[in-house]
Motif scaffolding. Structure first.
Motif, PDB file in Angstrom:
ATOM      1  N   ILE A 418       0.707  -1.320   0.105  1.00  7.15           N
ATOM      2  CA  ILE A 418       0.617  -0.124  -0.126  1.00  7.15           C
ATOM      3  C   ILE A 418       1.406   1.130  -0.168  1.00  7.15           C
ATOM      4  O   ILE A 418       1.055   2.585  -0.840  1.00  7.15           O
ATOM      5  CB  ILE A 418      -0.899   0.468   1.270  1.00  7.15           C
ATOM      6  CG1 ILE A 418      -1.715  -1.128   1.375  1.00  7.15           C
ATOM      7  CG2 ILE A 418      -1.569   1.469   1.224  1.00  7.15           C
ATOM      8  CD1 ILE A 418      -2.682  -1.220   2.424  1.00  7.15           C
ATOM      9  N   GLU A 419       2.113   0.966   0.287  1.00 12.80           N
ATOM     10  CA  GLU A 419       2.710   2.014   0.800  1.00 12.80           C
ATOM     11  C   GLU A 419       3.421   3.002  -0.298  1.00 12.80           C
ATOM     12  O   GLU A 419       3.357   3.928  -0.703  1.00 12.80           O
ATOM     13  CB  GLU A 419       3.757   2.107   2.134  1.00 12.80           C
ATOM     14  CG  GLU A 419       2.805   2.650   3.406  1.00 12.80           C
ATOM     15  CD  GLU A 419       4.218   1.866   4.626  1.00 12.80           C
ATOM     16  OE1 GLU A 419       4.070   1.969   5.462  1.00 12.80           O
ATOM     17  OE2 GLU A 419       4.723   1.043   4.281  1.00 12.80           O
ATOM     18  N   ALA A 420       4.091   1.759  -1.179  1.00 13.17           N
ATOM     19  CA  ALA A 420       4.583   2.490  -2.745  1.00 13.17           C
ATOM     20  C   ALA A 420       3.186   2.493  -2.949  1.00 13.17           C
ATOM     21  O   ALA A 420       4.012   3.084  -3.955  1.00 13.17           O
ATOM     22  CB  ALA A 420       5.351   0.584  -2.095  1.00 13.17           C
ATOM     23  N   LEU A 421       2.587   2.245  -3.603  1.00 13.35           N
ATOM     24  CA  LEU A 421       1.375   2.730  -4.409  1.00 13.35           C
ATOM     25  C   LEU A 421       0.890   3.625  -4.419  1.00 13.35           C
ATOM     26  O   LEU A 421       1.191   5.127  -4.857  1.00 13.35           O
ATOM     27  CB  LEU A 421       0.502   1.067  -4.493  1.00 13.35           C
ATOM     28  CG  LEU A 421       0.684   0.064  -4.892  1.00 13.35           C
ATOM     29  CD1 LEU A 421      -0.636  -1.089  -4.435  1.00 13.35           C
ATOM     30  CD2 LEU A 421       0.884   0.119  -6.451  1.00 13.35           C
ATOM     31  N   ALA A 422       0.884   4.643  -3.361  1.00  9.43           N
ATOM     32  CA  ALA A 422       0.564   5.668  -2.451  1.00  9.43           C
ATOM     33  C   ALA A 422       1.788   5.993  -2.838  1.00  9.43           C
ATOM     34  O   ALA A 422       1.927   7.370  -3.357  1.00  9.43           O
ATOM     35  CB  ALA A 422       0.119   5.538  -0.761  1.00  9.43           C
ATOM     36  N   GLU A 423       2.823   6.004  -2.647  1.00  7.64           N
ATOM     37  CA  GLU A 423       4.584   6.936  -3.117  1.00  7.64           C
ATOM     38  C   GLU A 423       4.247   7.089  -5.275  1.00  7.64           C
ATOM     39  O   GLU A 423       4.635   8.304  -5.073  1.00  7.64           O
ATOM     40  CB  GLU A 423       5.345   6.365  -2.651  1.00  7.64           C
ATOM     41  CG  GLU A 423       6.460   7.046  -3.220  1.00  7.64           C
ATOM     42  CD  GLU A 423       7.779   6.657  -2.054  1.00  7.64           C
ATOM     43  OE1 GLU A 423       9.411   6.978  -2.826  1.00  7.64           O
ATOM     44  OE2 GLU A 423       7.671   5.967  -1.031  1.00  7.64           O
ATOM     45  N   MET A 424       3.795   5.462  -5.656  1.00  5.28           N
ATOM     46  CA  MET A 424       3.529   6.003  -6.717  1.00  5.28           C
ATOM     47  C   MET A 424       3.034   6.793  -7.317  1.00  5.28           C
ATOM     48  O   MET A 424       2.256   7.543  -8.609  1.00  5.28           O
ATOM     49  CB  MET A 424       3.756   4.622  -7.268  1.00  5.28           C
ATOM     50  CG  MET A 424       4.724   4.215  -7.199  1.00  5.28           C
ATOM     51  SD  MET A 424       4.752   2.232  -7.102  1.00  5.28           S
ATOM     52  CE  MET A 424       3.893   2.122  -9.103  1.00  5.28           C
ATOM     53  N   GLY A 425       1.944   7.262  -6.395  1.00  5.66           N
ATOM     54  CA  GLY A 425       0.849   7.894  -7.060  1.00  5.66           C
ATOM     55  C   GLY A 425      -0.612   6.876  -7.608  1.00  5.66           C
ATOM     56  O   GLY A 425      -1.702   7.497  -8.244  1.00  5.66           O
TER      57      GLY A 425
END
Length: 441
Positions: A418-425
């Protein structure tokens, strides 16, 4: 929409064009209607996947191990050794599958389950049938007769199908707005037909929220309607006497008890296939309705019974639920809260406001569903992909279904994804929803 552009290096996600010569038009129509889902299913590793092995809540597809958040085995009963070890004794006594229809010969196991289930639910009576789909397709038409059905606009597809059978037999079907008991009251007030059936979900399979059952029950009673609630995802998870310390409540005896309601003018439908990990379903209803169903519901008259192993795991599950169920639900709530806490901390939107273990995560761009799914798969996270037309395009995303068998380490893996996808927008933010509302206004 060219999904393959989202996944460089992979073969095209769109199936090869097939000449229509010799094909039936209705197949072409449905393939076009479900094109996005069909293309996704044809090539995505998290669609129509073959699971080769399990180890707890870890699954292996080919040589790739993933933490499973697509199961609906909410209490982890599918992996519980006490339940598994109870099955052989029942098989020795009853064989694998006594194949009478229940009208001709009902194994005593059914009566044992119905007695214990009725007590757990606090209902007048219960009747067991193989699946919830069987119940909707046979019971909704019987209860509606030639009257009027008022259906939640976002009711589960199996409820919708049951209503279509009822319509073919002379019933009228009207829709009320999702979670809007005031709209239902308006429709009922204007209705002249005295036979009125209101059909809706309990805990919603997409949002993870429960409706205001008390409000809907009050409206139904005020207008002489029977309220029919499908709580497939709530039974076993939520129950009576919820409070700040135990928001899921106790005993897992479903949404009616969770809401502090009685069964006056309410019929409850639920299943054991999720929290209890068994192929069996039920309807809680007055005894006179049960007696009617025994002579009028085709699944009772004609269908073979559930396998003995499923009946055995329900009975063993009752014992585990009594002794350890609330502890399992506490762990389930804690694991769910960790994922929801991460989403809230990142400002990521989710329709889940209940804290129940169904967590939908919408995408900013619905065309990115294949790429996002592949990203999670590569990181060892297995989720349910919610693609169009299963959901509207503005709700396309993925869903976590947390279970009591998921470990902290598995949840950590999900949170990292989730954190990685959020950072990727890639994920829709709460501010995106606010902006959309302001633009619409």
């Amino acid at each position: 929409m060219n999904l393959s552009a989202n996944l460089p290096g992979l073969r095209s996600l769109r199936s090869p064009e097939v000449p229509t010569t010799g094909r039936r038009p209705w197949i072409e129509h449905w393939l076009e209607t479900c094109r996005d889902l069909h293309d996704l299913k044809a090539s995505h590793p998290m669609m129509d996947a073959v699971i080769d092995e399990i180890d707890g809540r870890m699954i292996r597809i080919g040589d790739h191990w993933l933490a499973d958040f697509a199961s609906c085995n909410y209490l982890g009963f599918d992996l519980d050794r006490e339940i598994i070890e109870a099955v052989p004794e029942y098989l020795d006594r009853w064989g694998t599958h006594p194949s009478w229809s229940r009208l001709l010969g009902s194994p005593a196991l059914y009566e044992d389950i119905e007695e214990r289930l009725t007590d757990l639910l606090g209902a007048e009576d219960t009747l067991l049938l193989p699946t919830i789909t069987h119940i909707h397709m046979s019971v909704i038409p019987l209860l509606a007769a030639s009257g009027t059905i008022f259906m939640d606009a976002r009711a589960h597809k199996t409820i919708y199908d049951g209503c279509q059978v009822a319509r073919a037999r002379g019933a009228a079907v009207k829709r009320f707005r999702f979670e809007d008991h005031e709209h239902l009251a308006e429709l009922l007030k204007a209705e002249r037909d005295p036979t009125r059936l209101v059909v809706m979900d309990g805990v919603n399979s997409m949002t993870g929220n429960a409706p205001d059952i008390a409000a809907f029950a009050r409206v139904a009673r005020d207008h002489g309607a029977l309220l029919y609630v499908d709580d497939a995802h709530g039974f076993g998870v939520i129950g009576e006497r919820p409070d700040a310390e135990t928001p899921y409540g106790h005993r897992g005896n479903s949404v009616i008890k969770h809401a502090g309601e009685t069964y006056e003018n309410i019929v409850l439908v639920g299943g054991f296939s999720k929290a209890y990990s068994s192929l069996l379903a039920f309807i809680a209803c007055p005894t006179d309705v049960k007696d009617l169903l025994k002579v009028a519901a085709p699944p009772y008259l004609y269908s073979g019974p559930s396998p003995v192993a499923s009946l055995a795991t329900v009975l063993a599950g009752f014992d585990v639920n009594e002794r350890r169920g609330d502890a399992l639900r506490t762990h389930l709530r804690d694991m769910t809260a960790r994922i929801l806490g991460t989403l809230h901390g990142l400002g990521v939107a989710t329709p889940n406001r209940s804290g129940f273990p169904i967590i939908e995560v919408p995408l900013r761009d619905h065309t990115r569903i294949a790429a996002v799914g592949q990203f999670l798969y590569d990181r060892g996270v297995y989720v349910t992909l919610a693609a169009f037309p299963l959901v509207p395009k503005n709700e396309v995303g993925f869903r976590f279904q947390v279970t009591a068998a998921n470990t902290r380490e598995e949840v950590d893996t999900a949170i990292a994804g989730i954190e990685a996808l959020a950072e990727m927008g890639e994920l829709k933010l709460v501010t995106d929803d606010v902006d959309a509302v302001e633009q619409a206004a």
